[in-house]
Design an enzyme around this catalytic site. Sequence first.
Site, PDB file in Angstrom:
ATOM      1  N   GLU A   1      53.224  42.177  41.867  1.00 16.00           N
ATOM      2  CA  GLU A   1      54.324  41.319  41.418  1.00 16.00           C
ATOM      3  C   GLU A   1      55.057  41.866  40.198  1.00 16.00           C
ATOM      4  OE1 GLU A   1      52.915  37.327  40.898  1.00 16.00           O
ATOM      5  OE2 GLU A   1      52.409  37.107  43.004  1.00 16.00           O
TER       6      GLU A   1
ATOM      7  N   GLU B   1      48.883  37.703  49.079  1.00 15.52           N
ATOM      8  CA  GLU B   1      48.406  36.521  48.352  1.00 15.52           C
ATOM      9  C   GLU B   1      49.062  35.273  48.910  1.00 15.52           C
ATOM     10  OE1 GLU B   1      48.622  36.287  44.032  1.00 15.52           O
ATOM     11  OE2 GLU B   1      48.006  38.379  43.869  1.00 15.52           O
TER      12      GLU B   1
HETATM   13  O1  LGS Z   1      46.293  34.345  39.864  1.00 11.76           O
HETATM   14  C1  LGS Z   1      47.541  34.717  40.219  1.00 11.76           C
HETATM   15  C2  LGS Z   1      48.101  33.926  41.349  1.00 11.76           C
HETATM   16  C3  LGS Z   1      48.060  32.432  41.251  1.00 11.76           C
HETATM   17  O2  LGS Z   1      49.444  32.027  41.340  1.00 11.76           O
HETATM   18  C4  LGS Z   1      47.639  36.196  40.609  1.00 11.76           C
HETATM   19  O3  LGS Z   1      47.034  37.017  39.655  1.00 11.76           O
HETATM   20  C5  LGS Z   1      49.079  36.594  40.676  1.00 11.76           C
HETATM   21  O4  LGS Z   1      49.202  37.824  41.352  1.00 11.76           O
HETATM   22  C6  LGS Z   1      50.011  35.562  41.325  1.00 11.76           C
HETATM   23  O5  LGS Z   1      51.164  35.526  40.537  1.00 11.76           O
HETATM   24  N1  LGS Z   1      49.509  34.214  41.379  1.00 11.76           N
HETATM   25  C7  LGS Z   1      50.241  33.095  41.369  1.00 11.76           C
HETATM   26  N2  LGS Z   1      51.531  33.091  41.373  1.00 11.76           N
HETATM   27  C8  LGS Z   1      52.438  32.061  41.246  1.00 11.76           C
HETATM   28  C9  LGS Z   1      53.418  32.345  40.153  1.00 11.76           C
HETATM   29  C10 LGS Z   1      54.263  31.186  39.809  1.00 11.76           C
HETATM   30  C11 LGS Z   1      54.837  31.371  38.456  1.00 11.76           C
HETATM   31  C12 LGS Z   1      55.582  30.232  37.954  1.00 11.76           C
HETATM   32  C13 LGS Z   1      55.843  30.429  36.481  1.00 11.76           C
HETATM   33  C14 LGS Z   1      56.661  29.359  35.900  1.00 11.76           C
HETATM   34  C15 LGS Z   1      56.842  29.547  34.421  1.00 11.76           C
END
Ligand code: LGS
Length: 399
Positions: free
Chosen positions: A190, A307
């Site tokens: 990411e 993921e």
């Molecule tokens: O644990 C992470 C998971 C959980 O949710 C993992 O390491 C990452 O690769 C991944 O990004 N993951 C994840 N992503 C959701 C991101 C949402 C971000 C929203 C932020 C708002 C400020």
Amino acid sequence: MKLKVLLGAFLIQLLSRATISEVINKKFPDNFLFGAATAAYQIEGAWNEDGKGENIWDYFTHTRPYMIITLENGDVACDSYHKYLEDVAMLKNLGVNHYRFSLSWSRILPTGHVNKVNQAGVNYYKNLIAALKENGIEPYVTLYHWDLPQPLQEIGGWPNPLLVDYFADYAKLAFSLFGDEVKNWMTFNEPKQACQSGYGYGINPPGSRLEGFLKSRLPEFTPEEIDYIKGTHDFLALNTYTTNLAKNQDFDIGYPSWDSDSGVSKYVNESWDGAASFWLKVVPWGMRKLLNWVDQTYDHPEIFITENGFSDRGELEDQKRIDYYAEYLSNILQAIHEDGVNVTGYTAWSLMDNFEWNMAYTERFGFYYVDFDSPNRTRTIKKSAEYYKNVIATKRRGN
Ligand code: LGS
């Protein structure tokens, strides 16, 4: 009139029943691959053991603990550095084909530079890979899951073009050390998230301030660089959790916009179910739509889902996680069978509860519950693990 409406409703009912049962009975292709994922900083712990160098997450959580909701860090995390054989046994129990994990760059190269290799770190990954192979589990290795060696941050971090060479040297070393056993590699996890959270919002390391540029802050590829990288990928790795709706900013209804530069603001339908993570709404149809969008935009690539998952506060009877997976898997089945999208694999996030970045241990995504209060980080199987086991064994969404 009334009769017509009733008849219509009845037909719709019949139709949707047919579709639902068709999807439930649809199978994933025989060669479809199921796996589970983790990342080094989130599970390994042993942050300064056996010669490991400091990375930006160690530094960030130690110097700015207030950036983490509970002031905790990944110093011990799931203690997978010591308990990796348990991790492998858990994977084996699920019956996964592959395990996606990341290498900690600073465990292998404490200074970030290839002139000093930490043999204990190399051995750790050799042992993990060997244990996976012995159990018939393919290693899928991410080279960079956000934990840059701190000395490389001190020379400027990713904005320093020298990092390209440091990364290339590290990648070549990893290929030469593990390449005989590891056939599937992923470069950056990411990159957009790392840029946005590390350099935009500043909530992740290095935590730079929002800089008020009105245009992209990213360097641009030269035409030569574009030619150079064209066609160098084997598959498109996709992480996805949720869906947002977009609208013109003029009609703002008050939901926070995460992309204010673009003139478009994002929002969600308040009726959608949520997870423990505030940003995670359950929108299964978004999966099918996204897969179709990627398929069309990138000329029908091979798509490997690296993921996808659901957070809660740590229930063992985690029915909501099961429902999430069942509905998201249905939409993948539809994308494959009805839309002809070339999805070849699915990797659930996550094998076990782990250090969820700024949210520490408060948002749990695992098939296994980890007791972060117990010194030996006891793991307990959740109901969703049994569900996923069945999906893998039958190649059907089940439930
Ligand atoms: O644990 C992470 C998971 C959980 O949710 C993992 O390491 C990452 O690769 C991944 O990004 N993951 C994840 N992503 C959701 C991101 C949402 C971000 C929203 C932020 C708002 C400020």
